[in-house]
Design an enzyme around this catalytic site. Sequence first.
Site, PDB file in Angstrom:
ATOM      1  N   THR A   1      -5.757  -8.801   6.161  1.00 31.62           N
ATOM      2  CA  THR A   1      -6.753  -9.379   7.071  1.00 31.62           C
ATOM      3  C   THR A   1      -8.108  -8.815   6.662  1.00 31.62           C
ATOM      4  OG1 THR A   1      -6.510  -7.599   8.664  1.00 31.62           O
ATOM      5  CG2 THR A   1      -5.069  -9.509   8.972  1.00 31.62           C
TER       6      THR A   1
ATOM      7  N   HIS B   1       0.856  -1.190   0.000  1.00 33.43           N
ATOM      8  CA  HIS B   1       0.000   0.000   0.000  1.00 33.43           C
ATOM      9  C   HIS B   1       0.893   1.240   0.000  1.00 33.43           C
ATOM     10  CE1 HIS B   1      -3.678   2.223   0.590  1.00 33.43           C
ATOM     11  NE2 HIS B   1      -3.029   2.968   1.482  1.00 33.43           N
TER      12      HIS B   1
HETATM   13  C1  GRF Z   1       1.400   0.687  -6.326  1.00 36.73           C
HETATM   14  O1  GRF Z   1       1.636   2.025  -5.967  1.00 36.73           O
HETATM   15  C2  GRF Z   1       0.838  -0.094  -5.173  1.00 36.73           C
HETATM   16  O2  GRF Z   1       1.337   0.305  -3.945  1.00 36.73           O
HETATM   17  C3  GRF Z   1      -0.622   0.240  -5.259  1.00 36.73           C
HETATM   18  O3  GRF Z   1      -0.903   0.270  -6.644  1.00 36.73           O
HETATM   19  C4  GRF Z   1       0.292   0.572  -7.345  1.00 36.73           C
HETATM   20  C5  GRF Z   1       0.512  -0.560  -8.302  1.00 36.73           C
HETATM   21  O4  GRF Z   1       1.578  -0.335  -9.163  1.00 36.73           O
HETATM   22  N1  GRF Z   1      -1.406  -0.702  -4.498  1.00 36.73           N
HETATM   23  P1  GRF Z   1       2.106  -1.511 -10.102  1.00 36.73           P
HETATM   24  O5  GRF Z   1       0.897  -2.061 -10.843  1.00 36.73           O
HETATM   25  O6  GRF Z   1       2.771  -2.537  -9.255  1.00 36.73           O
HETATM   26  O7  GRF Z   1       3.060  -0.832 -11.042  1.00 36.73           O
END
Ligand code: GRF
Length: 212
Positions: free
Chosen positions: A140, A108
């Site tokens: 979770t 995240h």
């Molecule tokens: C990343 O910033 C991730 O943290 C978020 O969505 C983005 C996905 O990027 N959940 P990618 O598809 O891995 O380039």
Amino acid sequence: MALRLAVLASGRGSNLQAILDAIAAGTLDAEVVGVFSDKPGAPALGRVPAPLRWSRQAKDYADRARFDTELAEAVAASRPDWIVCAGYMRILDEAFVRRFRGRLLNIHPSLLPLYPGLHTHQRALAAGDAEHGATVHFVTEDLDGGPAIVQARVAVLPGDTPETLAARVLEREHLIYPLAARLYAEGRLCLRGDQATLDGTPLPAHGMPLDA
Ligand code: GRF
């Protein structure tokens, strides 16, 4: 034996690529056994050979439960040790989370527990935060609320826009996801109840700092 990783992705898949690169470089003893997407056109799917790709459109299903059941069956059929959400933009239903609990991870783009949900970079800038970052955490039932494993911080710089900040955070994401996978592959990481442990010791609430 190499860790079997199933990856859930909806978009470009740069985190998936970081994991594939770590495997290719020999720094992560793992194998991606499937990439699963709710977006048949997701660029992430193109990063693995066709037999490893699975995608379905949510709109073809009557409800979330039906979609997630089919997803769960496909994921389980790939016999993964770990299921890694890498930019998977759909909320997983409780049955999915329960089925894979302790083996289900997410990344995240915020310093959780700050800014669960969307638009994290914009929200960090609007709040005037001096620091922002990304967190790898166990999934979770609590959306973006599961125990943190690794967290990386970046300084917010004068003149940052959501885009420039996102790009700097993303560089860090590409370090912490392979790192978390490596800790798990080495048998060092575990979820006990709602507590993440490293080498049997509870991890702090923010997880392990990247540079520790
Ligand atoms: C990343 O910033 C991730 O943290 C978020 O969505 C983005 C996905 O990027 N959940 P990618 O598809 O891995 O380039």
